[in-house]
Write an enzyme that holds these catalytic residues in place. Structure first.
Site, PDB file in Angstrom:
ATOM      1  N   HIS A  84       0.856  -1.191   0.000  1.00 28.49           N
ATOM      2  CA  HIS A  84       0.000   0.000   0.000  1.00 28.49           C
ATOM      3  C   HIS A  84       0.888   1.236   0.000  1.00 28.49           C
ATOM      4  CE1 HIS A  84      -3.416   2.620   0.884  1.00 28.49           C
ATOM      5  NE2 HIS A  84      -2.574   3.273   1.677  1.00 28.49           N
ATOM      6  N   ASP A 163     -15.165   2.397   8.079  1.00 29.74           N
ATOM      7  CA  ASP A 163     -14.153   3.358   7.617  1.00 29.74           C
ATOM      8  C   ASP A 163     -14.755   4.323   6.606  1.00 29.74           C
ATOM      9  OD1 ASP A 163     -11.461   4.468   7.173  1.00 29.74           O
ATOM     10  OD2 ASP A 163     -11.805   3.657   5.179  1.00 29.74           O
ATOM     11  N   ARG A 170     -14.737  12.646   8.528  1.00 34.94           N
ATOM     12  CA  ARG A 170     -13.438  13.311   8.706  1.00 34.94           C
ATOM     13  C   ARG A 170     -13.182  14.318   7.588  1.00 34.94           C
ATOM     14  NH1 ARG A 170      -9.635   8.579   8.420  1.00 34.94           N
ATOM     15  NH2 ARG A 170      -8.035  10.158   8.616  1.00 34.94           N
ATOM     16  N   SER A 185      -7.577   3.649   9.485  1.00 42.09           N
ATOM     17  CA  SER A 185      -8.354   3.651   8.249  1.00 42.09           C
ATOM     18  C   SER A 185      -7.668   2.775   7.188  1.00 42.09           C
ATOM     19  CB  SER A 185      -8.490   5.104   7.763  1.00 42.09           C
ATOM     20  OG  SER A 185      -8.905   5.161   6.438  1.00 42.09           O
ATOM     21  N   LYS A 189      -8.678  -1.678   6.230  1.00 38.08           N
ATOM     22  CA  LYS A 189      -9.023  -2.180   4.897  1.00 38.08           C
ATOM     23  C   LYS A 189      -8.036  -3.260   4.453  1.00 38.08           C
ATOM     24  CE  LYS A 189      -9.241   2.162   3.768  1.00 38.08           C
ATOM     25  NZ  LYS A 189      -9.353   3.507   3.302  1.00 38.08           N
TER      26      LYS A 189
END
Ligand code: URA
Length: 428
Positions: A84, A163, A170, A185, A189
C-alpha cells in the site's frame, strides 16, 4: 452500559483511555443509528487533538475490521502479500509491482480506492485501458489470484464499511490529518482484505500526504504495529516524494510508462522504488527470487497482460491520447535542475483533468503531464521542462499557474539523494 457523551468527554479532556468494550459498543451503536454523526464527529475531533494510545488504537482498528467482512484467502495456493502506498505524484508502482511479484510466485490481492486531489488513484489509471473493469466479485478475486497471482480491483462495500462512514465525516470536519485515524483507516481495509503480509510505502516530501518526515515515520511505525497485532507480517519503507516518480503523471500516460518499465526500459527512480518494494514483498512471502530477472525474461510483462485480460481489458489496445499538448515551465537559466516540485506537477495534472476534486467527479483518461527533464539533469535557458496534455486546451492556463515556482535550476549538479529513506520493521 456506556454512553457516547461520556466517551466524548473522556477523550475531549484526555481524562482516561477508552476501554475495548467501550470502543466495541461505540461502533455497534453507530451502526445501529444510536450514535449520531455529529456525536461521532465530536469524538473524532477529540481524538484528533488527544490521540489514541496503543491499546485504544488496536481496539479501534479491530472494531473497524469487524464492521464488515474479512476475505479468506487461505485457499489460494500461493503466499499472499500486498503493498500500500500513501500516495504520490506519478506513483504508478502498483501497476508494475503487482504482476512483477506475482510472476515470482506470490499472490498479490491489491484492493484499491480511487484518487482524490493531486495524487492519482490506481483504479483511475487502469480504467484508461479499453474494456478494463475495476469491480470483481469475491469469487472472481479468488479465482484470478489463484490463476494469475495478481488482482488490482475496487475494494467492495463490504470491507470495513465503518471506515467509509468515518472517512466521510473526517473529510468534512477537518479531522483527516490524524496519525491514529489514518493508520486505522488504511490498516483496517488491508487487514480485512485477508493478505498475510504487507509492505507499506509511506511517502514524505512536498507531493506526499505526510509532508513532514517525523510524522511519516510515526504513521509508518503505527501501521506496522497495527499490522503485526492483527497477525499480518508488515514492513514499511519511508520514501522521498519531492519530485514526480518517473516521467509521466496522469492516467493513460502512467499506464504507458508502467508497460515500458515491465519491458525493461523504466526510468531509474521508478525502478529503484519498485525493486526495493518487490524485494521486501518477496522476503515477507518467503520467496527467494530476483525481481530484476522477472522483468528481464518478460515474465512480469506476461503476468501484467494476463491480469489486465482477466478483468476484461485489452493490454494491446491503443490507449487514449489527449487532443492537445503544450510545452511549459521554461528553464530560467542554463544549469542543473535541483528541484521539480511534486505537488505543483500533481496539481497541474489534476487541473488538466487527470484527477478529481470530489469523489463522484469523472477523470480524463488522457490528460496529464510529461516531465521532459528531471532533477539532476542539465537544461539550457528557455528549455521547456514539462509537456502538458489535455483534451480541453482551456485547461492549460490553470495548469501553468500551478507550475509557477515549481522549478529550481542551479549552477552545480544537486547531491544525489536516495529515494528510500528508512525501513520500519516490527519490534521483536
Ligand atoms: N487513506 C485512507 O485510506 N485513509 C485515510 O485516513 C487517509 C488516507
Amino acid at each position: 452500559m456506556p454512553d457516547v457523551i461520556t466517551l466524548i468527554k473522556a477523550k475531549r479532556d484526555g481524562a482516561r483511555p477508552l476501554t475495548d468494550e467501550e470502543i466495541r459498543w461505540l461502533f455497534a451503536a453507530y451502526a445501529r443509528g444510536e450514535v449520531a454523526d455529529e456525536q461521532m464527529s465530536a469524538l473524532l475531533m477529540a481524538i484528533y487533538f488527544n490521540g489514541l494510545d496503543a491499546a485504544e488504537l488496536r481496539a479501534w482498528a479491530a472494531a473497524m475490521i469487524a464492521s464488515g467482512e474479512r476475505l479468506d484467502l487461505t485457499a489460494i495456493p500461493r503466499p499472499t502479500v500486498d503493498k500500500h502506498s500513501t500516495g504520490g505524484v506519478g506513483d504508478k508502482v502498483s501497476l508494475i509491482l503487482a504482476p512483477l511479484v506475482a510472476s515470482c510466485g506470490a499472490a498479490v490481492p491489491q484492493l484499491s480506492g480511487r484518487g482524490l486531489g493531486h495524487t492519482g488513484g490506481t483504479l483511475d489509471k487502469l480504467e484508461a485501458i479499453p474494456g478494463w473493469r475495476p469491480s470483481l466479485t469475491n469469487s472472481e478475486i479468488l479465482e484470478t489470484l489463484g490463476d494469475t497471482g495478481a488482482v488490482i480491483c475496487a475494494a467492495g462495500a463490504g470491507l470495513a464499511p465503518a471506515d467509509r462512514r468515518l472517512y466521510a465525516l473526517r473529510d468534512v470536519t477537518g479531522t483527516v490529518e490524524s496519525v491514529p485515524l489514518i493508520a486505522s483507516s488504511i490498516m483496517s481495509k488491508k487487514i480485512a482484505e485477508g493478505t498475510a503480509a504487507l509492505v507499506l510505502d509511506v511517502k514524505t516530501g512536498s507531493g506526499a500526504f505526510m509532508k513532514d518526515f517525523t510524522k511519516a515515520r510515526e504513521l509508518a511505525e503505527t501501521m506496522v504495529r497495527l499490522g503485526e497485532e492483527h497477525h499480518v507480517r508488515t514492513r514499511a519503507l519511508i520514501t522521498r516524494m519531492d519530485s514526480p516518480l518517473g516521467w509521466a503523471v496522469g492516467n493513460a500516460v502512467e499506464v504507458e510508462e508502467a508497460v515500458t518499465a515491465l519491458r525493461g526500459d523504466g526510468p531509474a527512480d521508478l525502478m529503484e522504488v519498485t525493486f526495493v518494494l518487490a524485494e521486501h514483498m518477496l522476503a515477507l512471502a518467503g520467496i527467494d527470487a530476483d525481481p530484476r530477472a522477472a522483468i528481464g525474461t518478460g515474465r512480469a510483462l506476461r503476468t501484467y497482460q494476463e491480469m489486465i485480460r482477466a478483468q476484461g481489458g485489452d493490454p494491446d489496445a491503443p490507449l487514449p491520447r489527449a487532443r492537445h499538448a503544450e510545452q511549459a515551465l521554461a528553464a530560467p537559466e542554463s544549469g542543473w535542475i535541483s528541484r521539480l516540485d511534486a505537488l505543483a506537477v500533481g496539481t497541474a495534472a489534476w487541473r488538466l483533468g487527470a484527477g478529481r476534486a470530489r469523489k463522484e467527479d469523472p477523470v480524463s483518461p488522457s490528460a496529464g503531464v510529461i516531465c521532459l527533464a528531471k532533477p539532476g539533469e542539465y537544461v539550457t535557458e528557455g528549455q521547456p521542462v514539462v509537456e502538458l496534455r489535455a483534451d480541453d486546451p482551456g485547461r492549460f492556463a490553470a495548469a501553468k499557474e500551478a507550475l509557477a515556482g515549481a522549478l529550481t535550476v542551479s549552477p552545480q549538479p544537486p547531491a544525489a539523494s536516495p529515494l528510500v529513506i528508512e525501513l520500519i520493521e516490527a519490534r521483536q
